[in-house]
Design an enzyme around this catalytic site. Structure first.
Site, short mmCIF file in Angstrom:
data_model
loop_
_atom_site.label_atom_id
_atom_site.label_comp_id
_atom_site.label_asym_id
_atom_site.label_seq_id
_atom_site.Cartn_x
_atom_site.Cartn_y
_atom_site.Cartn_z
CB THR A 181 29.79 -14.90 -23.94
OG1 THR A 181 30.21 -14.72 -22.57
CG2 THR A 181 30.54 -16.08 -24.52
CD GLU A 324 30.47 -19.52 -26.08
OE1 GLU A 324 29.75 -19.01 -26.96
OE2 GLU A 324 30.20 -19.43 -24.86
CE LYS A 430 14.09 -32.19 -14.93
NZ LYS A 430 15.22 -32.90 -14.39
CD1 TRP A 435 13.57 -30.48 -18.33
CD2 TRP A 435 14.42 -31.23 -20.27
NE1 TRP A 435 14.90 -30.76 -18.13
CE2 TRP A 435 15.44 -31.22 -19.30
CE3 TRP A 435 14.72 -31.64 -21.56
CZ2 TRP A 435 16.74 -31.63 -19.58
CZ3 TRP A 435 16.01 -32.04 -21.84
CH2 TRP A 435 17.02 -32.04 -20.86
P1 ADP Z 1 24.79 -15.06 -25.34
O1 ADP Z 1 25.02 -16.37 -24.64
O2 ADP Z 1 25.30 -13.94 -24.58
O3 ADP Z 1 23.40 -14.89 -25.90
P2 ADP Z 1 25.72 -15.75 -27.97
O4 ADP Z 1 25.37 -14.69 -28.90
O5 ADP Z 1 26.98 -16.47 -28.18
O6 ADP Z 1 25.77 -15.12 -26.57
O7 ADP Z 1 24.48 -16.71 -27.98
C1 ADP Z 1 24.50 -18.04 -28.32
C2 ADP Z 1 23.20 -18.64 -27.94
O8 ADP Z 1 22.13 -18.05 -28.68
C3 ADP Z 1 23.08 -20.11 -28.24
O9 ADP Z 1 23.72 -20.88 -27.26
C4 ADP Z 1 21.56 -20.29 -28.23
O10 ADP Z 1 21.05 -20.42 -26.93
C5 ADP Z 1 21.06 -19.00 -28.80
N1 ADP Z 1 20.71 -19.19 -30.21
C6 ADP Z 1 21.45 -18.88 -31.28
N2 ADP Z 1 20.79 -19.20 -32.42
C7 ADP Z 1 19.61 -19.74 -32.06
C8 ADP Z 1 18.48 -20.27 -32.77
N3 ADP Z 1 18.41 -20.28 -34.09
N4 ADP Z 1 17.46 -20.76 -32.03
C9 ADP Z 1 17.49 -20.74 -30.69
N5 ADP Z 1 18.51 -20.24 -29.97
C10 ADP Z 1 19.55 -19.74 -30.65
#
Ligand code: ADP
Length: 539
Positions: A181, A324, A430, A435
């Site tokens: 990640t 993940e 918060k 929220w």
């Molecule tokens: P990082 O945590 O380093 O950004 P990832 O690329 O695995 O790594 O990111 C996953 C995260 O990206 C998700 O948990 C979410 O928070 C965000 N995400 C992915 N797609 C979307 C979307 N369409 N809208 C909002 N958030 C998104």
């Protein structure tokens, strides 16, 4: 009772062989300075065989990790195909990771070999002395390799081998690839994909209910191959026979427009920042060939989707997923049966509809599973055959329980499987026990015609515990004031969300994969880097 079906393992070599035999004439285009390089799937597959043979000759054994420090290009695709198919493990390395994190992930994964694009040699050279397990560095392309010490040439290695290889039969549950990640919180964590998970994910990716690549398509893969497997598009396109256009560097604006104008993709995928950059261009972009664009990795602002439809006639479909989850887990095609009173845009601004094969649920902070009513907000949890069950060499079980992965994303799920993400748990604001969605607030501010980008972070507040701070990047030549923006927001967001703290900044800091870097923003705020303006809110 047992079935009568053959127990054939699901292997990446099947995907390789299928594309090679059935779609041998499909092409892979790599954009190069001043031109491009093109190869057929047959040629790429033959080179993948040569690569596997060369790696075997160098002593690469089953389960050994090979790091790839490469852009989106043909060579990287060859590694994607060859390394897992031969029984080794492809470890995609993020070119934009800070040096110490890069060294951390290479050491943590215990990479034995690294394949590096010549253009990024200096980045690897900077950490070379910190690498504990790397024995062999293979350089793809031409460049000065002296800073890396002894290296091998990718092309010479391939030239020494004949194509043709019987791929081994492997355990479908064995490791095929790994990706860390991007470490927005703490050290990056490793996810190890299996052949089986990748295979099933590839089918989901190809489904007409998701990206739906076909042989008629040409996909422009902008999302980096080092980030969450370029959203699985290389394997999906290979299986579908979709022509791939690899931009090599991560191009923005003019250079990206030139690719659209010259190569006419029908599909393209990238984070919202990329598309926002195209929107800022004055010069023409030819989108006439484009069926749809996939955007994800971060919330896609409504104003961006609307502007693409209005100005270019192009639909942006939103996807949701994580490293993940391989990553595709939700894809936002609007439903055939819409809830009365809602247009397509209502669905397009959601993160996506859960794809067949994975299960998503919403859980309250107390651990109760909430109804899929589109209203009850909590943290998303997910499970399925292409969702990780743990992190690599990491004992911390806090994100896993009862077979579910806690995503760290907060929002609602409706009865048709559409997810609305209001925040990441760590970005939630918060205020007075309630929220405030930073994502919704950003969307509302970005709808203002003078705003290029807006990012909202929580800042401490004596009375409300936290309040939103809106950081705004105005469009060139525009000078919106905080008062104007508050007036614009009034009526568009709940009254108590109205922000009384604003900062005008030159650029929103971005993570290594182009998302808003709120961790850095919070640190910059704490350092006093932002000139915060207080605004009196309307009574
Ligand atoms: P990082 O945590 O380093 O950004 P990832 O690329 O695995 O790594 O990111 C996953 C995260 O990206 C998700 O948990 C979410 O928070 C965000 N995400 C992915 N797609 C979307 C979307 N369409 N809208 C909002 N958030 C998104």
């Amino acid at each position: 009772m047992k079935s009568t079906m053959q127990d054939a393992p699901l292997l990446i070599s099947d995907i390789l062989r299928y594309g090679q035999q059935v779609h041998g004439d499909s092409t892979v285009i790599t954009i190069e300075p001043g031109g491009y390089r093109s190869a057929t799937f047959s040629e790429v597959a033959a080179r993948a065989e040569q690569l596997a043979k060369a790696l075997r000759r160098l002593g690469l054994a089953d389960g050994d990790r090979v790091g790839t420090f490469c852009w989106n290009n043909q060579g990287h695709l060859e590694a994607y195909l060859a390394i897992p198919s031969m029984g080794a493990v492809l470890h995609t390395l993020n070119i934009r990771l800070p040096a110490e994190q890069l060294a951390y992930v290479i050491n943590h994964a215990e990479d034995r070999f690294i394949i590096v694009d010549a253009s990024v040699i200096p980045l690897l050279a900077a950490i070379k002395d910190d690498l504990k397990t790397v024995e062999t560095i293979i350089v793809a392309g031409e460049g000065d390799t002296s800073a890396l010490g002894e290296t091998l040439s990718y092309e010479k290695l391939l030239a020494a081998e004949e194509p043709g290889l019987e791929w081994p039969v492997l355990d479908e549950r064995s490791a095929a690839a790994m990706c860390y990640t991007s470490g927005t919180t703490g050290n990056p964590k490793g996810v190890v994909y299996s052949h089986r998970s990748t295979w099933l994910h590839t089918l989901a990716e190809q489904s007409a209910s998701s990206v739906g690549m076909t042989e008629k398509d040409r996909i422009l893969i902008i999302v980096p191959m080092f980030h969450a497997n370029a959203w699985g598009t290389p394997y999906g396109a290979w299986m579908a026979g979709t022509d791939m256009i690899m931009p090599q560097m991560f191009l923005m604006g003019e250079q990206l427009a030139a690719i659209f104008n010259e190569h006419h993709p029908t599909l393209a995928c990238g984070v919202p920042t990329i598309w926002n950059g195209l929107l800022a261009l004055d010069s023409p972009v030819d989108f006439s060939s484009v069926r749809h664009i996939t955007a994800g990795g971060a919330a896609v602002p409504q104003v961006l989707i609307e502007a693409f439809e209005k100005r270019f006639g192009v639909t942006i479909i939103q996807g949701w997923g994580m490293t993940e989850t391989s990553p595709l887990a939700a894809f936002g095609l609007p439903p055939a049966r819409r809830i009365e009173g809602h247009d397509e845009m209502y669905y397009k601004i959601k993160a996506g509809r859960v794809v067949g094969g994975v299960e998503v649920r919403v859980v309250s902070p107390e651990g109760d599973v909430l109804p899929n009513d589109g209203k009850s907000a909590g943290e998303f949890e997910i499970r399925g055959p292409w969702v990780t069950g743990s992190y690599y060499k990491d004992e911390d079980p806090s994100r896993f329980h009862d077979g579910w992965l806690c995503t760290g994303d907060v929002g609602t799920l409706d009865h048709q499987g559409y997810m609305t993400i209001s925040d990441r748990t760590k970005d939630v604001i918060k205020s007075g026990g309630e929220w405030i969605s930073s994502v919704e607030l950003e969307n509302a501010v970005m709808a203002h015609p003078d705003v290029f980008e807006a990012a909202v972070i929580a800042v401490p507040d004596a009375k409300w515990s936290e309040r939103p701070l809106v950081c705004v990047v105005p469009k060139p030549g525009r000078t919106p004031t905080a008062e104007e923006l508050v007036e614009f927001l009034a009526g568009r967001v709940p009254r108590w969300w109205l922000p009384d703290q604003w900062a005008f900044i030159a650029e929103v800091p971005k993570t290594s994969v182009g998302k808003f870097d709120k961790k850095r923003m919070r640190a910059e705020y704490a350092e006093g880097d932002y000139a915060v303006q207080g605004v009196a809110l309307p009574k």
